[in-house]
Each structure stands twice: as structure tokens, then as C-alpha cells.
Design a protein around this motif. Structure first.
Motif, short mmCIF file in Angstrom:
data_model
loop_
_atom_site.label_atom_id
_atom_site.label_comp_id
_atom_site.label_asym_id
_atom_site.label_seq_id
_atom_site.Cartn_x
_atom_site.Cartn_y
_atom_site.Cartn_z
N ALA A 1 0.85 -1.20 0.00
CA ALA A 1 0.00 0.00 0.00
C ALA A 1 0.88 1.24 0.00
CB ALA A 1 -0.91 -0.01 1.22
N GLY A 2 0.48 2.19 -0.82
CA GLY A 2 1.21 3.44 -0.90
C GLY A 2 2.21 3.50 -2.03
N GLU A 3 2.61 2.34 -2.55
CA GLU A 3 3.54 2.34 -3.68
C GLU A 3 2.80 2.62 -4.98
OE1 GLU A 3 7.21 -0.53 -2.28
OE2 GLU A 3 5.97 -1.07 -3.98
N ASP A 4 3.49 3.23 -5.90
CA ASP A 4 2.90 3.58 -7.19
C ASP A 4 2.76 2.32 -8.04
OD1 ASP A 4 3.86 5.84 -9.90
OD2 ASP A 4 2.06 4.67 -9.54
N PRO A 5 1.52 1.91 -8.40
CA PRO A 5 1.35 0.69 -9.20
C PRO A 5 1.54 0.91 -10.69
CG PRO A 5 -0.79 1.61 -8.68
CD PRO A 5 0.24 2.51 -8.03
N GLU A 6 1.75 2.18 -11.09
CA GLU A 6 1.84 2.47 -12.52
C GLU A 6 3.09 1.84 -13.12
OE1 GLU A 6 1.29 6.33 -15.46
OE2 GLU A 6 1.79 6.59 -13.36
N ARG A 7 2.94 1.20 -14.24
CA ARG A 7 4.04 0.49 -14.88
C ARG A 7 4.86 1.42 -15.76
NH1 ARG A 7 3.21 -5.00 -14.25
NH2 ARG A 7 1.15 -5.53 -13.47
N ILE A 8 6.05 0.96 -16.10
CA ILE A 8 6.96 1.75 -16.93
C ILE A 8 7.08 1.09 -18.30
CG2 ILE A 8 9.35 2.48 -17.19
CD1 ILE A 8 9.52 2.84 -14.23
N LYS A 9 6.94 1.88 -19.34
CA LYS A 9 7.10 1.39 -20.71
C LYS A 9 8.49 1.75 -21.21
CE LYS A 9 3.55 1.34 -23.45
NZ LYS A 9 2.46 1.75 -24.36
N VAL A 10 8.89 1.09 -22.29
CA VAL A 10 10.20 1.33 -22.85
C VAL A 10 10.09 1.42 -24.37
CG1 VAL A 10 10.73 -1.15 -22.91
CG2 VAL A 10 12.60 0.50 -23.00
N THR A 11 10.87 2.32 -24.95
CA THR A 11 10.87 2.46 -26.40
C THR A 11 12.22 3.02 -26.84
OG1 THR A 11 9.64 3.32 -28.30
CG2 THR A 11 9.92 4.80 -26.44
N LEU A 12 12.32 3.37 -28.11
CA LEU A 12 13.56 3.92 -28.67
C LEU A 12 13.28 5.29 -29.28
CD1 LEU A 12 14.64 0.60 -30.34
CD2 LEU A 12 15.98 1.75 -28.59
N GLU A 13 14.29 6.13 -29.24
CA GLU A 13 14.19 7.48 -29.81
C GLU A 13 15.41 7.73 -30.68
OE1 GLU A 13 13.19 11.66 -27.75
OE2 GLU A 13 15.20 10.92 -27.26
N THR A 14 15.17 8.29 -31.86
CA THR A 14 16.29 8.66 -32.73
C THR A 14 16.90 9.96 -32.23
OG1 THR A 14 14.72 9.74 -34.22
CG2 THR A 14 15.38 7.49 -34.77
N VAL A 15 18.22 9.98 -32.11
CA VAL A 15 18.91 11.12 -31.52
C VAL A 15 18.80 12.35 -32.40
CG1 VAL A 15 21.18 11.98 -30.82
CG2 VAL A 15 20.51 9.64 -30.25
N LEU A 16 18.89 12.16 -33.72
CA LEU A 16 18.96 13.30 -34.63
C LEU A 16 17.68 14.12 -34.64
CD1 LEU A 16 20.72 14.76 -36.70
CD2 LEU A 16 19.74 13.28 -38.48
N ASP A 17 16.53 13.46 -34.82
CA ASP A 17 15.28 14.21 -34.94
C ASP A 17 14.34 14.03 -33.76
OD1 ASP A 17 14.54 11.62 -35.33
OD2 ASP A 17 13.82 11.87 -37.38
N LYS A 18 14.81 13.35 -32.70
CA LYS A 18 14.01 13.15 -31.48
C LYS A 18 12.68 12.46 -31.77
CE LYS A 18 17.14 15.40 -29.19
NZ LYS A 18 18.10 14.67 -28.33
N ARG A 19 12.67 11.59 -32.75
CA ARG A 19 11.45 10.87 -33.08
C ARG A 19 11.34 9.63 -32.21
NH1 ARG A 19 9.76 8.60 -39.12
NH2 ARG A 19 7.57 8.14 -38.61
N VAL A 20 10.20 9.49 -31.54
CA VAL A 20 10.00 8.40 -30.59
C VAL A 20 9.18 7.30 -31.25
CG1 VAL A 20 9.01 7.74 -28.36
CG2 VAL A 20 10.15 9.95 -28.62
N LEU A 21 9.66 6.08 -31.14
CA LEU A 21 8.98 4.93 -31.72
C LEU A 21 7.77 4.57 -30.86
CD1 LEU A 21 9.56 2.82 -34.06
CD2 LEU A 21 10.54 1.37 -32.27
N PRO A 22 6.57 4.41 -31.46
CA PRO A 22 5.43 3.92 -30.67
C PRO A 22 5.77 2.58 -30.03
CG PRO A 22 4.73 4.67 -32.84
CD PRO A 22 6.22 4.65 -32.87
N SER A 23 5.18 2.30 -28.86
CA SER A 23 5.61 1.12 -28.11
C SER A 23 4.44 0.43 -27.42
CB SER A 23 6.66 1.51 -27.07
OG SER A 23 7.03 0.40 -26.28
N VAL A 24 4.52 -0.90 -27.37
CA VAL A 24 3.64 -1.71 -26.52
C VAL A 24 4.49 -2.56 -25.57
CG1 VAL A 24 1.75 -1.78 -28.19
CG2 VAL A 24 3.51 -3.56 -28.27
N ALA A 25 5.77 -2.18 -25.42
CA ALA A 25 6.71 -2.95 -24.60
C ALA A 25 6.84 -2.31 -23.22
CB ALA A 25 8.08 -3.00 -25.28
N TYR A 26 7.05 -3.16 -22.22
CA TYR A 26 7.18 -2.71 -20.83
C TYR A 26 8.55 -3.07 -20.27
CZ TYR A 26 2.16 -1.74 -20.60
OH TYR A 26 0.91 -1.24 -20.81
#
Length: 662
Positions: A301-326
Motif C-alpha cells: 500500500a502506498g507504492e505507485d502501481p503504474e508500470r513503466i514502458k520502454v521504447t527507442l528514440e532517434t537522436v537526430l530528430d528526437k522521433r520516438v517509436l510507438p511502443s507496446v513494450a514494458y
């Protein structure tokens, strides 16, 4: 007269337009049922159970150790809701009964996300927070086939079938087909998942766009040292990979990518990207404080249950890949038996239930101790066959890997996932059987048969008397010399990391249907020349990039492969089977870099079948094709080892039955 004709013509035209307007307004109008909250995508599940009176399965209360489920929005449908006749007509065409909306059923709105896959297939993924609610429903999940629909804007619907449960974290999935009319709407809208008795909810805003399979981060696996992310759309061509420095890994909560934690990418190869772990998250991420077991207690109780997702971002244009991965704690294969097996077998499967028992029984008797199946969305009775084999004492493990054209990524995943459970792993298909002509004089199979292949021969000029021979056999882990070089220093420094075994490809052998006694007994005519090879890999020797092509891996420095001669061992590949079995290969090729056979490109590929064309139409004379050499070697051997004498019947020929026959 001309004036009257002109007036009549205008009246007719006006009447046609007026009728068309009324038809469009009333038949294509969404019923006013419920407005969805502003979440990823709402899923409306009608859990009224007025037809459960005769259900043989009593309701099960939710498990006491289930994680807390986020609040679920509810809404009430009144009997005055407008019936959409266009929807009911479509339901009838799909063999669903016309059942009017029931008074005041409860709608549970679940968070989902959808992926558009090849061939217009849609994968609907239920959020990990709401999957427990679906899994504990009294009617079950996988047994509710035919109870769900994918509802699209403009009243298009499509039957939704339970597909399986994605792991880490667990997420229930459904598959449906994007309707023809919705394919003309750009961008492609996400569907809402509904029970087939519930009217589709009215959307208060335009439906969000579906994610595209060609550009998405779809899975991840955390090791003790880093995070492996699997992603489509960044490295497009085999052998051409972008530099790791071009990307960053992003770890984020909810949709807050901007404030996510970014780490360096250390490897970029095919669809596999290795990232540094976000150390600043570990202390505060509640899931990492619990056991690495797949079954975890809910956060305190009291801990944040929200999960963390992970994805990739291109450095040059800061474009973030859509993700369904955790992002998850480190996960490892929880095998049925304890200890690290010397030899495992791993394969990608789709609807292979009728072949699996023969493959497992045979290979377990010659040395394979553990089996790992990456299930590519099977809808046959594969699960039942796996459970039967487990009850019989075989260590068979199934991992749901629905991702299309991702065989290489699946094998990369297995090299990490099974590393602590398997020392060596054979990467062979269910229609492939390892065999050595030297075994023919053995009266029974032995586990040492395959194990003996996992060593290097003594160097040229070494002593070969009985004493030295036994000494070398008893210390084969230390006798790791390369056979690919004559340099003495290099001989002493290299270790065996992979064994390559050549393949013989068998044809239909005049069969027109699947042989009940199994493929080893049913097919005995093959092509003359050896084709390709399959591998048995030392998982500790797999290169950090996890690169693999056609069932063999790149190795770390200090390890070498060994190619066995045909006299030592070979793989009988029952590739060209009876046409009803072979034509299923047109569904989809599992390799990321192999063109599907229905596409009229690259006709000279070695993956294609000569003279087959681009459609699943049986070529003339198929049963007699690819028959150049009559080969009864493995057929005779397995009959000696596995045949059981039985009384003759219509289902049994020659008064014997193979051990794997039902």
C-alpha cells in the motif's frame, strides 16, 4: 410539354437524393449508448449473465492475491437506445443471433491498444491493469470464442477471437480483421472491443489511430546487466544496421515520453537493441523490489502501481517509436524440471499440434532434455498437446510470441530467456529430425547420442590409444580445440561454440494426406543434394548482438563453429509434405527478411519452392515431386526403436503403431 418533362425530371432527382439522405442518416448512425472516457481505447464488455443459468462452471471469486485493479468506468444502457439495423444485419451475416439490447446491462470499459498486422489483421491488447478483470470472469477468456467483436467507426464490426496472453506483464489479446470499408479510412482507426450482445459505444471524439506493425517497439527483456528491446522499422534490411549511437532508450510512465529517463543504446542489430538499464528508476520502481518470478504479490500500500514502458528514440530528430513494450524485472525460463539442462531444443511454431508429439518423443530419447516453443498464434489444440506431454513427464515450455515475421527476434529472445536453463540449444523446426547413420546398429536410443556431437575431435597427431581416448571423452569440456585452423596457439585458445548440421530435404513421397504414423515413417524420398544447415548453439558463446540468420548465431570472440560431416550427423527435413499440410506455408513466412510466397517478388529465392508460383494452388504431380533418392534410414531406425505391435485395424497398418500415435 418540355416544361412538364423538366419538372418531372427534377422531382425524380430530388426524391432520389432525399431518400439517400434518410438512408444514410438512420442506417449509419451510431446508437447513443455511452461516451468513452479519455483513455487509450475503451473496451466495452457486457458482463450480463442471464444465459449462465445452465453453465456447468460455477462462478469463481477473484483470487485473493490478485493485484488491485484500477477503477473501471461504468455506464447504463436504457431500453430506449436506438437499434442500429445495419449492425444487426452484419451480425446475422456473421452467424450471430439478433438479440435486442437488454435492459441496464453493465458495461466495463477496459483500456486497450491495437496493432495493425499484415493481411489486415488487428491485434487488440488489453492493458496489464485490466487483464486480471478479464481473466477472472466466470465465463473465462480463451473459452469465450465467438463472444467478442471489434467495433470500428461508421458501425463496421468484425468477430474478435481470443489470441493468447502476452507476457511480462501479462496482457490478454484478441485478433480480428479490419473490415473492407474501414480500410478506406486514413488513418486507420482503433477498434473498441465489445461483447457481441452489447451495442457499440458512441465515440465522443475521433478514434485514435492504430499502431502500425512496421514501426513499433513490441517487446523487451531485462537481464542482470541491460535491457533488450525488440523493435520494427529501424533496421530495414538484413545486414544493414544503424549505429547504436543513433538511438536512445526511453523509459517512461503513461504517455509522458518527454519526461522519461533516457539511456544509451549499446547494440543495434536486426530488430534487437540493447540498452543500459535506468539505474535511477530501480529504487523507486515497485515491481523491481519483488521477486523475479512471473507470479508477484501486489505492490505494498502506498507504492505507485503504474508500470513503466520502454521504447527507442532517434537522436537526430528526437522521433520516438510507438511502443507496446514494458520495462520489467529480469525474467528467466521457469522450466518444469530443476537444474540447467545440457541440451534443449527451441523452435517457432504455428498449428503444429499433430506433429509435436513425434518431434518431442524422438528427440527426448536421443538427448534433448528441455523444449521451448515460441507460439506464433496457434489456433489448433497445441495447448492441449503440450499439457499432455508435460503430464507424461516431458519438459515442454510454451511462450506466446504472436509477433509476425519475427523468428530471428524470437530466437534472440530465447538466447537470453533460456540461458540459465539450457547450456546448449538446438534451433530446429518441428518438421526437422537430427539423425546419424552411425546409430543404426544401436538397439535403442540413448541421450549420449546427441551429447557426443557437442565436442571437438582431438587435434591431428594426438594419441588415439584406448587410455587417451577415454581420457579425452571424460574431459571433453576441456578439450576445446578448433578444427578450422592449423595454428597451434589458436588451436589452444578457441572453444567450441556452435555445431552445424547439414539438411536433406524430403518430398511428398506419393502422400496425399498426413501420415498417421508420423513424418519419419510417412516420407522416405528426398532431394539428392544437401541444403543449408541447422545449428546446436552454446548459449554462453552467443555474441552480445544476439545476431542470428537461418538458425545459426554469431559467436563471441574466442569461440568457433564446427560443421559436421554427413557421416557424423544430418537433419532429415520433411519440408515438402502432402499438399494439405504444405500449403499452410503460404500463410506467412516467419523470417523478418524472407518475402511471403504470395508476393510476386524475388522469385529466385532459395526459400521458395521451385515451380510453385505465388498462390496456394497444388501443382500438377505434387505427390511425386522432389523425389531423387529413396532414403529409409531414419524410417527403419525409428521403427526398430519406437514401433509397438498391435492388432491390425483400419487405423493401423502393418500390425504396428508408433509410440507417438494417439
Amino acid at each position: 410539354m418540355a416544361r412538364n418533362l423538366r419538372a418531372t425530371f427534377l422531382y425524380v432527382v430530388f426524391s432520389i437524393f432525399f431518400c439517400a439522405f434518410l438512408s444514410h442518416h438512420y442506417l449509419h448512425r451510431d446508437p447513443a449508448v455511452v461516451s468513452l472516457p479519455n483513455i487509450t481505447t475503451a473496451t466495452a464488455l457486457n458482463f450480463d449473465v442471464d444465459d449462465d443459468q445452465n453453465d456447468d462452471h460455477p462462478r469463481r471469486p477473484p483470487p485473493t492475491n490478485s493485484p488491485p485493479v484500477p477503477p473501471i468506468t461504468t455506464a447504463t444502457i436504457t431500453s430506449t437506445a436506438i437499434i442500429n439495423h445495419a449492425i444487426h444485419d452484419n451480425l446475422s451475416a456473421a452467424h450471430h443471433p439478433k438479440i435486442p439490447p437488454q435492459p441496464s446491462p453493465l458495461l466495463l470499459l477496459l483500456s486497450t491498444v491495437s496493432l495493425l498486422l499484415p493481411d489486415w489483421e488487428v491485434l487488440v491488447i488489453v492493458s496489464p491493469e485490466h487483464t486480471p478483470t478479464l481473466m477472472t470472469h466466470p465465463r473465462g477468456y480463451r473459452h469465450d470464442d465467438g463472444q467478442y467483436l471489434c467495433s470500428f467507426p461508421n458501425s463496421d464490426i468484425s468477430p474478435a477471437t481470443p489470441a493468447g496472453v502476452l507476457h511480462f506483464p501479462d496482457r490478454a489479446t484478441f485478433k480480428c480483421v479490419l473490415p473492407e470499408r474501414s480500410r478506406r479510412r486514413l488513418p486507420f482507426p482503433r477498434p473498441v472491443l465489445t461483447k457481441n450482445r452489447a451495442p457499440p459505444p458512441q465515440r465522443s471524439s475521433p478514434a485514435p489511430e492504430m499502431l502500425r506493425w512496421t514501426y513499433v517497439a513490441y517487446d523487451s527483456l531485462t537481464t542482470e546487466d541491460d535491457v533488450v528491446v525488440f523493435a520494427k522499422g529501424l533496421n530495414h534490411r538484413q545486414g544493414i544496421n544503424r549505429e547504436p549511437s543513433e538511438f536512445k532508450c526511453v523509459f517512461y510512465r503513461g504517455d509522458d515520453v518527454a519526461n522519461g529517463v533516457r539511456t544509451a543504446v549499446t547494440n543495434s542489430m536486426q530488430e534487437v537493441f540493447r540498452c543500459q538499464r535506468p539505474s535511477e528508476l530501480n529504487a523507486s520502481f515497485p515491481l523491481f523490489s519483488s521477486s523475479s518470478s512471473s507470479s508477484r504479490s501486489p505492490p505494498p500500500a502506498g507504492e505507485d502501481p503504474e508500470r513503466i514502458k520502454v521504447t527507442l528514440e532517434t537522436v537526430l530528430d528526437k522521433r520516438v517509436l510507438p511502443s507496446v513494450a514494458y520495462y520489467n524485472p529480469p525474467r528467466k525460463l521457469a522450466a518444469k524440471s530443476s537444474g540447467r539442462a545440457l541440451l534443449c531444443a527451441c523452435t517457432m511454431v504455428y498449428n503444429v499440434a499433430k506433429f509435436l508429439k513425434e518431434w518431442v518423443v524422438y528427440h527426448s530419447k536421443i538427448g534433448v532434455q528441455r523444449f521451448l516453443l515460441y507460439d506464433n498464434g496457434s489456433d489448433d489444440n497445441l495447448k492441449d498437446v503440450v499439457e499432455e506431454l508435460v503430464r507424461q513427464g516431458y519438459d515442454v515450455n510454451s511462450y506466446f510470441w504472436y509477433w509476425p515475421k519475427a523468428q530471428e527476434a524470437g530466437f534472440s529472445h530465447s538466447a537470453v530467456y533460456a540461458k540459465d536453463s539450457c547450456t546448449w540449444t538446438a534451433y530446429i523446426d518441428v518438421d526437422e529430425f537430427i539423425y546419424s547413420p552411425s546409430w543404426f546398429n544401436s538397439s535403442s536410443p540413448s541421450s549420449s547420442m546427441l551429447h557426443s556431437l557437442l565436442t571437438l575431435p582431438p587435434p591431428v597427431g594426438a594419441a588415439t590409444d584406448d587410455h587417451d581416448h577415454n581420457h579425452n571423452n571424460n574431459n571433453n569440456n576441456n578439450n576445446k580445440r578448433s578444427i578450422l585452423t592449423s595454428n597451434a596457439e589458436e588451436l589452444a585458445s578457441l572453444s567450441l561454440g556452435q555445431v552445424h548440421i547439414g539438411c536433406h530435404e524430403f518430398g511428398p513421397s506419393n502422400r496425399t494426406e498426413h501420415p498417421a504414423e508420423g513424418v519419419m515413417q510417412g516420407y522416405n524420398c528426398r532431394k539428392q543434394l544437401e541444403n543449408r544447415h541447422k545449428s546446436i548453439v552454446l548459449l554462453d558463446a552467443v555474441d552480445n548482438s544476439l545476431l542470428n540468420v537461418i538458425h545459426h548465431f554469431s559467436l563471441k570472440p574466442g569461440y568457433c563453429p564446427r560443421k559436421l560431416s554427413i557421416r557424423e550427423a544430418l537433419v532429415n527435413h520433411y519440408k515438402f509434405q502432402a499438399w494439405p499440410e504444405f500449403k499452410t506455408k503460404f500463410r506467412r513466412r516467419v523470417s523478418a527478411y524472407v518475402v511471403d510466397w504470395t508476393q510476386q517478388v524475388n522469385p529466385g529465392s532459395n526459400d521458395r519452392t521451385p515451380g510453385l508460383g505465388f498462390s496456394a494452388v497444388e501443382p500438377q504431380g505434387w505427390p511425386g515431386k522432389f523425389c531423387e533418392v529413396l532414403d529409409n534410414g531414419l524410417k527403419d531406425l525409428t521403427r526398430k526403436w519406437f514401433a509397438l505391435e498391435v492388432a491390425s485395424s483400419s487405423e493401423v497398418h502393418n500390425n504396428y503403431k508408433m509410440a507417438w500415435q494417439r
